[in-house]
Enzyme design. Sequence first.
Site, PDB file in Angstrom:
ATOM      1  N   ASP A  98     -37.167 146.862  46.031  1.00  0.00           N
ATOM      2  CA  ASP A  98     -38.117 145.875  46.504  1.00  0.00           C
ATOM      3  C   ASP A  98     -37.452 144.507  46.422  1.00  0.00           C
ATOM      4  O   ASP A  98     -36.853 144.174  45.402  1.00  0.00           O
ATOM      5  CB  ASP A  98     -39.365 145.906  45.610  1.00  0.00           C
ATOM      6  CG  ASP A  98     -40.642 145.927  46.412  1.00  0.00           C
ATOM      7  OD1 ASP A  98     -40.847 144.975  47.180  1.00  0.00           O
ATOM      8  OD2 ASP A  98     -41.418 146.888  46.277  1.00  0.00           O
ATOM      9  N   ASP A 199     -40.825 142.427  50.494  1.00  0.00           N
ATOM     10  CA  ASP A 199     -42.196 142.038  50.203  1.00  0.00           C
ATOM     11  C   ASP A 199     -42.636 140.831  51.040  1.00  0.00           C
ATOM     12  O   ASP A 199     -41.905 139.837  51.118  1.00  0.00           O
ATOM     13  CB  ASP A 199     -42.273 141.680  48.709  1.00  0.00           C
ATOM     14  CG  ASP A 199     -43.685 141.570  48.201  1.00  0.00           C
ATOM     15  OD1 ASP A 199     -44.403 142.580  48.243  1.00  0.00           O
ATOM     16  OD2 ASP A 199     -44.080 140.469  47.754  1.00  0.00           O
ATOM     17  N   GLU A 255     -42.250 144.289  54.805  1.00  0.00           N
ATOM     18  CA  GLU A 255     -43.700 144.333  54.667  1.00  0.00           C
ATOM     19  C   GLU A 255     -44.229 143.125  55.425  1.00  0.00           C
ATOM     20  O   GLU A 255     -44.071 141.992  54.996  1.00  0.00           O
ATOM     21  CB  GLU A 255     -44.121 144.270  53.196  1.00  0.00           C
ATOM     22  CG  GLU A 255     -45.594 144.589  53.035  1.00  0.00           C
ATOM     23  CD  GLU A 255     -46.250 143.895  51.850  1.00  0.00           C
ATOM     24  OE1 GLU A 255     -47.293 144.375  51.408  1.00  0.00           O
ATOM     25  OE2 GLU A 255     -45.730 142.867  51.380  1.00  0.00           O
ATOM     26  N   HIS A 328     -48.826 151.375  46.810  1.00  0.00           N
ATOM     27  CA  HIS A 328     -49.369 150.872  45.542  1.00  0.00           C
ATOM     28  C   HIS A 328     -50.427 149.781  45.729  1.00  0.00           C
ATOM     29  O   HIS A 328     -50.989 149.316  44.749  1.00  0.00           O
ATOM     30  CB  HIS A 328     -48.215 150.321  44.701  1.00  0.00           C
ATOM     31  CG  HIS A 328     -47.590 149.126  45.358  1.00  0.00           C
ATOM     32  ND1 HIS A 328     -46.861 149.223  46.535  1.00  0.00           N
ATOM     33  CD2 HIS A 328     -47.627 147.808  45.055  1.00  0.00           C
ATOM     34  CE1 HIS A 328     -46.485 148.008  46.897  1.00  0.00           C
ATOM     35  NE2 HIS A 328     -46.922 147.138  46.017  1.00  0.00           N
ATOM     36  N   ASP A 329     -50.643 149.338  46.953  1.00  0.00           N
ATOM     37  CA  ASP A 329     -51.661 148.316  47.219  1.00  0.00           C
ATOM     38  C   ASP A 329     -52.925 148.919  47.817  1.00  0.00           C
ATOM     39  O   ASP A 329     -53.824 148.174  48.220  1.00  0.00           O
ATOM     40  CB  ASP A 329     -51.134 147.279  48.223  1.00  0.00           C
ATOM     41  CG  ASP A 329     -50.062 146.385  47.639  1.00  0.00           C
ATOM     42  OD1 ASP A 329     -50.077 146.153  46.419  1.00  0.00           O
ATOM     43  OD2 ASP A 329     -49.205 145.919  48.420  1.00  0.00           O
TER      44      ASP A 329
END
Length: 555
Positions: A98, A199, A255, A328-329
């Site tokens: 990430d 991210d 993302e 994970h969100d």
Amino acid sequence: MNQTWWKEAVVYQIYPRSFCDSNGDGIGDLQGIISKLDYIKELGVDVIWLSPIYRSPNNDNGYDISDYQDIMEEFGTMADFDQLLEEAHRRGLRIIMDLVVNHTSNQHKWFLESRKSRDNPYRDFYIWREGKDGKLPNNWGAWFGGPAWEYDKQTDMYYLHLFTPEQPDLNWENEIVRKKIYEMMTWWLDKGIDGFRMDVISMISKVPGLPDGELLETGYGDVSHACAHGPRVHEFLQEMNREVLSKYDIMTVGETACVTVEEAKKYSGFDRHELNTVFQFEVMDMNFNENGKWNDLPVQLTKFKSIFNKWQTELDGCAWNALFLGNHDQPRSLSRFGNDTTYRVESAKMLGTCLHMMQGTPYIFQGDEIGMTNAYFEDLNDYRDIESYNVFHHLTEEKGMPKETVMRYLQLVSRDNGRTPMQWNDQENAGFTTGTPWISVNKNYHEINAAAATKDKNSIFSYYQKLISLRHRSSLIVYGSFHMLMPDSEEIFAYERVLEEQKLVVLCNFTDQTVDYAMDLSGYEKLIGNYDGILNGQLRPYEAVVVQKNMIFKD
Ligand code: TEU
Ligand code: CA
């Protein structure tokens, strides 16, 4: 179309805090991940995406980084990381990291310096503004609630934070900032990592002048339109590509909140020299209303299908899809799009089929391969996620909504649903830890766990192994074009994939009823499905069936 390893790969996302705890402190760690590499290899995936493992005070579970070149104490050491990378590579597994560079932690040394004085050499690493008439510099709201500005007494100015106040935004206009980031990325790539998941990379370039956004129900201005795909984002990514990415054989996925097809083609078009792929959130956000994702609206299948159809057809030949139904969100994909009670196993396999037979690179979020479900916590104290707390207080206190209603929304969509510990076995704490887990284990681990799944040849796990291996053996599944069938059906998601003479048809029933379809499948052979045999003209509850003609397999 150019054939590359990252188009043919399947990615497994690890949320390290919740994956496996090796030392009994209740927090997943790097040695825990190392101990499960054989499991990941057995599943058959090619790439691991590691959510952040860097040094962090953990205000947003590692998405607030205080040192990009060090490891979070709770997760281990750099030696553990080197061992993880080596052990993964030895098994033929690649690792992507990430990259969180829209913001840092407020404990990062750059920020600690930056806030010291108006003329500190690091001042311009972040976005500082004077207040306007005793008020905030503009009306932007932060992503997790509250204003996007934090007042800092020391220098009597405000700094911008699109997320929590502990996550100040970096100033990408400053070329020294960019240079430092590229050096850091190069350092990791030279270590041998295989790429990055970036991210909120769509937010790094802010509109000059930072104008007010359109006023939203939250009482704040819309920040996403002011920051998403800002004027210099593509210039920055092309520079990053030139300076760093192009020098390595790696994969990248951005993302990109709020991305449209047109914009995605700019980020990831084959001729653009920016990123390989982007995550689009249209499916994840399809039920947004005036309270954003906080509601209990049901999924409308025709809408779900039309979003996939658009992305599948419009990127074909010019960019590449990243396929996912959760991360994970998000709440657990099975609880959201399938049925996590009576038809848990059937619907988990159906969702896997539906996603893995499309064009793009599929992502599996840890636990989806064993059919993990939402935790549906009943007590606010069970939640850990900062966003969930902020929203609970905002909706109950400021908007006066009943607590029960908001608790219900949390049960359905809180990010913590996807963050409960991985269920390894039916022992205490699902085998995740010998201590007290940082977030409660889902009560259903006696039934749903990896030990049981890996032993059972009819399990969701075994079915995922087949899906992954089919993709590895077939160019049709990877590269074939996509054509939607039965677009108006509210029950069935059906589509066809075509590569020259090779064809397959995918039929997925998204309901708990037996439903009819009118399609002539003569001449086709069954490739995979979650029930035995094929009924003529009918699909059983949550049935998925894939049939093929003229398919060519590698090996
Ligand atoms: O998420 C960014 C993002 O768009 C999220 O706000 C997402 O829409 C939201 O979590 C849905 O509830 C990334 C990370 O994936 C997330 O975990 C971080 O909290 C965030 O950035 C800040 O770094
Ligand atoms: Ca631990």
